[in-house]
Design a protein around this motif. Structure first.
Motif, PDB file in Angstrom:
ATOM      1  N   LEU A 383       0.796  -1.224   0.000  1.00 44.07           N
ATOM      2  CA  LEU A 383       0.000   0.000   0.000  1.00 44.07           C
ATOM      3  C   LEU A 383       0.835   1.284   0.000  1.00 44.07           C
ATOM      4  O   LEU A 383       0.535   2.207  -0.760  1.00 44.07           O
ATOM      5  N   PRO A 384       1.882   1.399   0.836  1.00 41.63           N
ATOM      6  CA  PRO A 384       2.652   2.654   0.831  1.00 41.63           C
ATOM      7  C   PRO A 384       3.255   2.982  -0.535  1.00 41.63           C
ATOM      8  O   PRO A 384       3.324   4.153  -0.912  1.00 41.63           O
ATOM      9  N   LEU A 385       3.694   1.950  -1.269  1.00 43.46           N
ATOM     10  CA  LEU A 385       4.259   2.198  -2.593  1.00 43.46           C
ATOM     11  C   LEU A 385       3.189   2.684  -3.559  1.00 43.46           C
ATOM     12  O   LEU A 385       3.437   3.551  -4.398  1.00 43.46           O
ATOM     13  N   LEU A 386       1.987   2.127  -3.434  1.00 37.96           N
ATOM     14  CA  LEU A 386       0.877   2.597  -4.270  1.00 37.96           C
ATOM     15  C   LEU A 386       0.544   4.052  -3.946  1.00 37.96           C
ATOM     16  O   LEU A 386       0.404   4.882  -4.850  1.00 37.96           O
ATOM     17  N   LEU A 387       0.404   4.336  -2.659  1.00 40.16           N
ATOM     18  CA  LEU A 387       0.032   5.690  -2.250  1.00 40.16           C
ATOM     19  C   LEU A 387       1.079   6.718  -2.674  1.00 40.16           C
ATOM     20  O   LEU A 387       0.742   7.868  -2.979  1.00 40.16           O
ATOM     21  N   LYS A 388       2.335   6.300  -2.679  1.00 41.88           N
ATOM     22  CA  LYS A 388       3.406   7.208  -3.079  1.00 41.88           C
ATOM     23  C   LYS A 388       3.355   7.519  -4.574  1.00 41.88           C
ATOM     24  O   LYS A 388       3.673   8.631  -5.001  1.00 41.88           O
ATOM     25  N   GLU A 389       2.910   6.539  -5.370  1.00 37.36           N
ATOM     26  CA  GLU A 389       2.973   6.681  -6.827  1.00 37.36           C
ATOM     27  C   GLU A 389       1.693   7.220  -7.463  1.00 37.36           C
ATOM     28  O   GLU A 389       1.744   7.862  -8.510  1.00 37.36           O
ATOM     29  N   VAL A 390       0.526   6.937  -6.873  1.00 38.98           N
ATOM     30  CA  VAL A 390      -0.727   7.337  -7.521  1.00 38.98           C
ATOM     31  C   VAL A 390      -0.921   8.850  -7.461  1.00 38.98           C
ATOM     32  O   VAL A 390      -0.301   9.549  -6.653  1.00 38.98           O
ATOM     33  N   ASP A 391      -1.808   9.351  -8.305  1.00 40.73           N
ATOM     34  CA  ASP A 391      -2.069  10.792  -8.382  1.00 40.73           C
ATOM     35  C   ASP A 391      -3.201  11.241  -7.458  1.00 40.73           C
ATOM     36  O   ASP A 391      -3.379  12.440  -7.234  1.00 40.73           O
ATOM     37  N   LEU A 392      -3.960  10.267  -6.923  1.00 38.44           N
ATOM     38  CA  LEU A 392      -5.085  10.613  -6.052  1.00 38.44           C
ATOM     39  C   LEU A 392      -5.538   9.349  -5.324  1.00 38.44           C
ATOM     40  O   LEU A 392      -5.451   8.243  -5.860  1.00 38.44           O
ATOM     41  N   HIS A 393      -6.035   9.527  -4.102  1.00 37.52           N
ATOM     42  CA  HIS A 393      -6.555   8.409  -3.315  1.00 37.52           C
ATOM     43  C   HIS A 393      -7.995   8.702  -2.915  1.00 37.52           C
ATOM     44  O   HIS A 393      -8.334   9.840  -2.569  1.00 37.52           O
ATOM     45  N   ILE A 394      -8.842   7.675  -2.965  1.00 39.00           N
ATOM     46  CA  ILE A 394     -10.255   7.806  -2.595  1.00 39.00           C
ATOM     47  C   ILE A 394     -10.622   6.673  -1.642  1.00 39.00           C
ATOM     48  O   ILE A 394     -10.233   5.522  -1.845  1.00 39.00           O
ATOM     49  N   SER A 395     -11.379   6.986  -0.578  1.00 39.69           N
ATOM     50  CA  SER A 395     -11.870   5.955   0.336  1.00 39.69           C
ATOM     51  C   SER A 395     -13.060   6.492   1.110  1.00 39.69           C
ATOM     52  O   SER A 395     -13.291   7.707   1.148  1.00 39.69           O
ATOM     53  N   LYS A 396     -13.805   5.589   1.738  1.00 38.84           N
ATOM     54  CA  LYS A 396     -14.962   6.010   2.529  1.00 38.84           C
ATOM     55  C   LYS A 396     -14.505   6.606   3.866  1.00 38.84           C
ATOM     56  O   LYS A 396     -14.689   7.783   4.113  1.00 38.84           O
ATOM     57  N   PHE A 397     -13.926   5.764   4.729  1.00 39.52           N
ATOM     58  CA  PHE A 397     -13.408   6.264   6.006  1.00 39.52           C
ATOM     59  C   PHE A 397     -12.254   5.394   6.486  1.00 39.52           C
ATOM     60  O   PHE A 397     -11.986   5.269   7.675  1.00 39.52           O
ATOM     61  N   SER A 398     -11.555   4.783   5.551  1.00 46.14           N
ATOM     62  CA  SER A 398     -10.471   3.861   5.864  1.00 46.14           C
ATOM     63  C   SER A 398      -9.260   4.558   6.455  1.00 46.14           C
ATOM     64  O   SER A 398      -8.987   5.728   6.196  1.00 46.14           O
ATOM     65  N   GLY A 399      -8.474   3.788   7.238  1.00 40.58           N
ATOM     66  CA  GLY A 399      -7.205   4.288   7.753  1.00 40.58           C
ATOM     67  C   GLY A 399      -6.215   4.597   6.650  1.00 40.58           C
ATOM     68  O   GLY A 399      -5.206   5.283   6.884  1.00 40.58           O
ATOM     69  N   CYS A 400      -6.493   4.104   5.434  1.00 34.00           N
ATOM     70  CA  CYS A 400      -5.636   4.421   4.282  1.00 34.00           C
ATOM     71  C   CYS A 400      -5.587   5.925   4.028  1.00 34.00           C
ATOM     72  O   CYS A 400      -4.624   6.432   3.441  1.00 34.00           O
ATOM     73  N   ILE A 401      -6.612   6.642   4.462  1.00 29.37           N
ATOM     74  CA  ILE A 401      -6.639   8.100   4.301  1.00 29.37           C
ATOM     75  C   ILE A 401      -5.510   8.729   5.105  1.00 29.37           C
ATOM     76  O   ILE A 401      -4.797   9.619   4.622  1.00 29.37           O
ATOM     77  N   SER A 402      -5.327   8.241   6.329  1.00 23.10           N
ATOM     78  CA  SER A 402      -4.232   8.734   7.166  1.00 23.10           C
ATOM     79  C   SER A 402      -2.885   8.316   6.585  1.00 23.10           C
ATOM     80  O   SER A 402      -1.923   9.084   6.594  1.00 23.10           O
ATOM     81  N   GLU A 403      -2.815   7.090   6.056  1.00 17.08           N
ATOM     82  CA  GLU A 403      -1.568   6.615   5.458  1.00 17.08           C
ATOM     83  C   GLU A 403      -1.202   7.453   4.236  1.00 17.08           C
ATOM     84  O   GLU A 403      -0.032   7.754   3.997  1.00 17.08           O
ATOM     85  N   ALA A 404      -2.202   7.819   3.443  1.00 17.49           N
ATOM     86  CA  ALA A 404      -1.948   8.653   2.269  1.00 17.49           C
ATOM     87  C   ALA A 404      -1.387  10.006   2.686  1.00 17.49           C
ATOM     88  O   ALA A 404      -0.423  10.511   2.094  1.00 17.49           O
ATOM     89  N   ALA A 405      -1.968  10.603   3.718  1.00 12.11           N
ATOM     90  CA  ALA A 405      -1.491  11.907   4.198  1.00 12.11           C
ATOM     91  C   ALA A 405      -0.069  11.808   4.715  1.00 12.11           C
ATOM     92  O   ALA A 405       0.743  12.721   4.515  1.00 12.11           O
TER      93      ALA A 405
END
Length: 469
Positions: A383-405
């Motif tokens: 996941l961190p490698l994806l979040l680092k490379e993608v141009d935008l992240h979308i989620s409902k209320f997942s902790g991935c939102i905090s990881e993206a930030a």
């Protein structure tokens, strides 16, 4: 569970605790309110299926044979297992593993283990849950699920005298009225829950006698195995650290409320960032816990790694959650309208079952928006490698939102639970909400924020480990 119901249930639980002597609710000499609060909330969130027995489709005879086989296997396992003493014990479910470079990593523990290894510290990794045969990183982990089966028929708990639990009738009535199947008994669920916790407590009494750790680290402290470990550890005076694994806002039942630590909550919390630390201190109503801003260990481990997506179009990562529906129709409509403009990477949550996964893939195929290459990329890349490379992240209320930030990638938050949980990220303008289940709002937010990145500072894991260990 929708936002209004979630808010209502958590408000009820926190108000109920404040008005009733929940600190006097004892079973086997243990103050059990944190166990009841979290388990009843989660069962309601998961629906009535969480109350059904797992073996409902087996005959009593077959079930008896199955239990006997487990006892024999676990007895044999226990005779052969050897657990040596260690400075630190790390415990979690198998769901915190992720594959990278052909190996299975505990994404929070293995980076810490590398630091401890370099300092010559003794530690042990224990896990519960079913595991597939796979190559684990440095072969560190020992799965102890069988120990539960060993103690399963050796632990008996006394009948609970509910007359000493002031307010229990009100609590039971609240939850019973919210179950769609009135034949399900909340009293029975409480007894079953406590029995499982005390089986794990007995398991960890044995484990801690062997390992004698100075400190224990946990992930998702509010599950049955971890509660069993907390009871056993805190009775021995062993410090217990809960490592943040996702959102911990005011709408998380395990990280809000609590007028005291009940002698079974973690003694310390490892937070990803200072905002999460501030939030936890505001949300918990007792002050005897400690906190450490330790960052996300998995991010630290992958900080200097790269995984180019090689997409010709701007990419959007949509992280799913085990909720119903998995993807709302307005999101499907947005994907259909933008499939030629953006590369959509749809990532499953570890708890999404095989049936739901198959149904989702089939639906995407029928709509002509299933791309196997993108699907594999989304679900096989850390996941961190994806979040680092993608141009935008979308989620409902997942902790991935905090990881993206934490990595500096912008998120669109789809639901109000997420907006409240991550209100500090909205304020910092590294995320946006206000979608309101509307495809036009989502489309507008995508066009306005695609490609936004923010420079971030990372926490030095070595310094954090030095501080805690």
């Amino acid at each position: 569970m929708d936002f209004k119901v979630r808010q209502e249930v958590i408000s009820f639980l926190n108000d109920f605790e404040a008005k009733h002597p929940t600190e006097q609710w004892l079973a086997e000499g243990v103050k059990v309110w944190p166990i009841l609060k979290t388990s009843l909330f989660l069962r309601l969130a998961w629906g009535d299926k969480g109350f059904h027995k797992q073996n409902f489709d087996r005959s009593e005879l077959v079930d008896s044979v199955y239990r006997t086989a487990k006892r024999i296997r676990s007895s044999s396992w226990l005779k052969g297992v050897e657990l040596k003493s260690a400075n630190y014990l790390f415990f979690s479910g198998v769901n915190f593993r992720e594959k990278f470079n052909g190996e299975s990593f505990n994404k929070f523990y293995d980076p810490i283990g590398d630091e401890l290894e370099g300092k010559g510290k003794k530690f042990i990794f224990l896990e519960y849950g079913s595991t597939a045969q796979e190559n684990t990183y440095k072969n560190r982990v020992k799965n102890i699920q069988l120990i539960y089966h060993y103690f399963e028929n050796r632990v008996k708990i006394a009948e609970i005298d509910y007359s000493k639990w002031n307010g229990i009738v009100e609590l039971i009535s609240f939850f019973q009225s919210r179950l769609s199947c009135s034949s399900l008994s909340v009293y029975e669920k409480i007894r079953d829950t406590l029995r499982k916790v005390f089986i794990w407590k007995a398991s960890f009494d044995w484990i801690l006698d062997q390992t004698k750790p100075q400190k224990i680290f946990l992930l998702s402290y509010y599950n049955f195995p971890c509660f069993g470990l907390l009871i056993a550890a805190r009775r021995r005076g062993i410090a217990c650290v809960d490592i943040q694994h996702g959102p911990q806002g005011v709408l998380h039942v395990a990280y809000s409320g609590f007028k005291e630590d009940y002698a079974i909550l973690p003694t310390s919390f490892w937070l990803w960032d200072s905002k999460s630390e501030e939030q936890l201190k505001d949300n918990l109503n007792f002050s005897t816990f400690q906190t450490t801003v330790g960052g996300n260990p998995w991010h630290y481990f992958l900080m200097n790694k790269s995984n180019e997506l090689n997409q010709k179009k701007p990419s959007i990562l949509f992280t799913l959650q085990p909720v119903n529906p998995i993807i709302d129709e307005y999101v499907i409509d947005t994907i259909l309208r933008t499939k030629d403009e953006y590369a959509w990477l749809i990532r499953l949550h570890p708890r999404i079952d095989t049936t739901s996964k198959g149904g989702l893939i089939e639906k995407l195929k029928i709509l002509g928006i299933f791309d196997k290459g993108l699907w594999d990329l989304a679900n096989e890349t850390p996941l961190p490698l994806l979040l680092k490379e993608v141009d935008l992240h979308i989620s409902k209320f997942s902790g991935c939102i905090s990881e993206a930030a934490d990595i500096g990638t912008f998120s669109i938050i789809l639901e109000h639970v997420g907006e409240i949980t991550f209100k500090h990220l909205l304020k910092e303008q590294i995320a946006i909400g206000g979608i309101d289940f509307n495809s036009e709002n989502l489309l507008s937010a995508i066009h306005a924020n695609i490609g936004k990145k923010k420079a971030v500072d990372s926490v030095d894991l070595e310094l954090v480990v030095d501080q805690l260990c």
